[in-house]
Structure formats: structure tokens, C-alpha cells
Design a protein around this motif. Structure first.
Motif, short mmCIF file in Angstrom:
data_model
loop_
_atom_site.label_atom_id
_atom_site.label_comp_id
_atom_site.label_asym_id
_atom_site.label_seq_id
_atom_site.Cartn_x
_atom_site.Cartn_y
_atom_site.Cartn_z
N ASN A 1 -28.98 4.47 -0.96
CA ASN A 1 -30.40 4.21 -1.16
C ASN A 1 -30.87 3.20 -0.13
OD1 ASN A 1 -32.96 3.92 -2.10
ND2 ASN A 1 -32.40 3.06 -4.09
N THR B 1 -33.80 16.55 -1.03
CA THR B 1 -33.78 16.45 -2.49
C THR B 1 -32.44 15.94 -3.02
OG1 THR B 1 -33.10 18.77 -2.66
CG2 THR B 1 -35.47 18.31 -2.70
N ALA B 2 -31.50 15.60 -2.14
CA ALA B 2 -30.19 15.16 -2.60
C ALA B 2 -30.29 13.76 -3.21
CB ALA B 2 -29.20 15.15 -1.44
N SER B 3 -29.39 13.46 -4.11
CA SER B 3 -29.38 12.16 -4.78
C SER B 3 -28.89 11.08 -3.82
CB SER B 3 -28.47 12.21 -6.01
OG SER B 3 -28.90 13.21 -6.91
N TYR C 1 -27.52 6.77 -3.89
CA TYR C 1 -26.81 5.90 -4.82
C TYR C 1 -26.89 4.45 -4.34
CZ TYR C 1 -24.94 10.57 -5.52
OH TYR C 1 -24.82 11.92 -5.69
N ASP D 1 -22.36 12.61 -8.11
CA ASP D 1 -23.38 12.51 -9.16
C ASP D 1 -22.80 11.96 -10.46
OD1 ASP D 1 -25.47 13.41 -7.60
OD2 ASP D 1 -25.13 15.53 -8.10
N THR E 1 -25.44 16.87 1.03
CA THR E 1 -24.59 17.77 0.23
C THR E 1 -24.14 18.99 1.03
OG1 THR E 1 -26.55 18.92 -0.64
CG2 THR E 1 -25.70 17.05 -1.90
#
Length: 236
Positions: A75, A99-101, A103, A160, A229
Motif C-alpha cells: 500500500n 483491481t488487485a489487493s 497490503y 489475500d 497477480t
């Protein structure tokens, strides 16, 4: 006496299959200078060397891609404590819809994630050589590459779920890849002729360097145009 002794030795070597049939009237010196070079094109050993090269290309590409993906997995929206005179602000380029997360991992967690691969990798170095000699090197090499690929595909899911799951997946990936080098050396010990052993091993390990050189810049492009990803999905 020496003449009879040399001819007797030559006949004994022919009987053991060490020399080709020289026929009647051929001199022993002519027989000893006869060489039969095995073909390089379409030979099994060079085909095996190219397949080993591709296998090492795959496993080393899977090893280094996390180093690039980690930059995009964090992040980066939080304010950083930078001095304006040292770190100038740069205008962002094209804003892509990723759109990937992401952290919030601190530096210690990042170090554990990046280093966890090698904890598994070092664990199977010596057992890999024993297993290759006992159960067959080609099966162990294929199984090691397969395990590395499967756990690479599971990397986004593990991330995730949490940093601990990602560390566990990376350790298992290292365990799978740790048997590749012992398996390769066990194969060439049985397949490579003594005078071509260094050449065939060099062809095989070239894939490791190619995988590293190609995967690093390509992973950065995948991160930019897609998201992090897809690095693991494409290479896996």
C-alpha cells in the motif's frame, strides 16, 4: 615377442567391445586411431539438455518474480516522510485501473516473505541428491518443477489470506525447487559422455540465467499494464 603381445592385447580389446572390428590385415595402430563421433543433431542427450535448460528457465523465473511484484503489492498511498529537496515529486503517467489487493506489510514482514523461499530451498539440497539416485532423477526433476509451478499459482490466494500463508507457500515452493539441481547432476552423471559432460551441463544451467534476465523486466511490464497477480498466473 612384443609384436605378438600387442596383437594379443588388440584382440582382447575387440573381444570386450572396446574397439570396432578391424577386419583382416588392418594394423593395430589404425584401429586405435578410429573414432566414431556421436551426432549432435537430433540426439537424445542434447534434447535432454535443451529440456533441462527450459526447466531451469521456468523455475528461476518463478523464483525472482516476487521481488518485482512486492513493489506493487504494498500500500503506497500513505504519506511518506521524504525531504522535498532530496526526493522530488514526479508526476504520474498513465493511471491504470488495477483491481488487485494491496497490503500494509512492514519491512520485517517483507523480509520474511522474500527470504522464506530459501529456507525451503536449502532444506532439500542434500536429500534431493539421495532421492534422485534412488527413485530416478527425471521423475524428481519433473515433480520439483511441477510443485514450484503449482505453488506459484497459489501465491495471490495465499497473499489475500495473510502474510503467514504466503510465507508457507513460498517455503513449499523452495522445497520443490531445491531438488532441481541435484536431479540435473544425477541425470548427467548417467547420460553425459565424459568428454561432453561440461558442455551439456553448461547448456542446462544457462536456462537459470535466462529466466532471471527475462523475468525481471517482463514482470515489471506485467505489473504496469495488468496488475501484480498476473505475474504469477502468466509465469506459472
Amino acid at each position: 615377442m612384443d609384436q605378438y603381445g600387442s596383437e594379443t592385447d588388440t584382440e582382447a580389446e575387440e573381444h570386450e567391445g572396446l574397439l570396432p572390428d578391424r577386419g583382416r590385415g588392418a594394423k593395430p595402430s589404425e584401429v586405435r586411431n578410429t573414432r566414431h563421433n556421436a551426432p549432435i543433431c537430433c540426439s537424445s542427450r542434447y534434447g535432454l539438455a535443451l529440456m533441462s535448460c527450459y526447466g531451469f528457465f521456468v523455475v528461476y523465473a518463478l523464483r525472482v518474480n516476487l521481488s518485482v511484484a512486492m513493489v506493487n503489492m504494498l500500500n503506497s498511498t500513505e504519506e511518506a516522510n521524504h525531504t522535498k529537496s532530496v526526493c522530488e515529486t514526479h508526476q504520474p503517467g498513465i493511471k491504470l485501473n488495477h483491481t488487485a489487493s494491496v497490503y500494509n506489510w512492514d519491512s520485517e514482514t517483507q523480509g520474511w516473505i522474500l527470504g522464506s523461499f530459501f529456507y525451503g530451498y536449502i532444506f532439500t539440497q542434500i536429500p534431493g541428491g539421495y532421492l534422485a539416485s534412488r527413485y530416478g532423477a527425471k521423475w524428481l526433476l519433473g515433480l520439483g518443477i511441477l510443485c514450484t509451478t503449482v505453488f506459484t499459482l497459489l501465491t495471490p490466494v495465499a497473499a489475500d489470506m495473510g502474510a503467514g500463508y504466503l510465507i508457507a507457500v513460498r517455503i513449499l515452493e523452495g522445497i520443490g525447487e531445491g531438488v532441481t539441481y541435484p536431479s540435473m547432476y544425477a541425470m548427467w552423471a548417467a547420460w553425459a559422455p565424459p568428454l561432453e559432460r561440461s558442455k551439456l551441463v553448461s547448456i542446462s544451467v544457462t536456462g537459470a540465467q535466462l529466466g532471471t534476465v527475462i523475468a525481471l523486466p517482463l514482470s515489471a511490464e506485467i505489473c504496469y499494464y495488468l496488475d501484480w497477480t498476473w505475474i504469477f498466473y502468466i509465469f506459472g
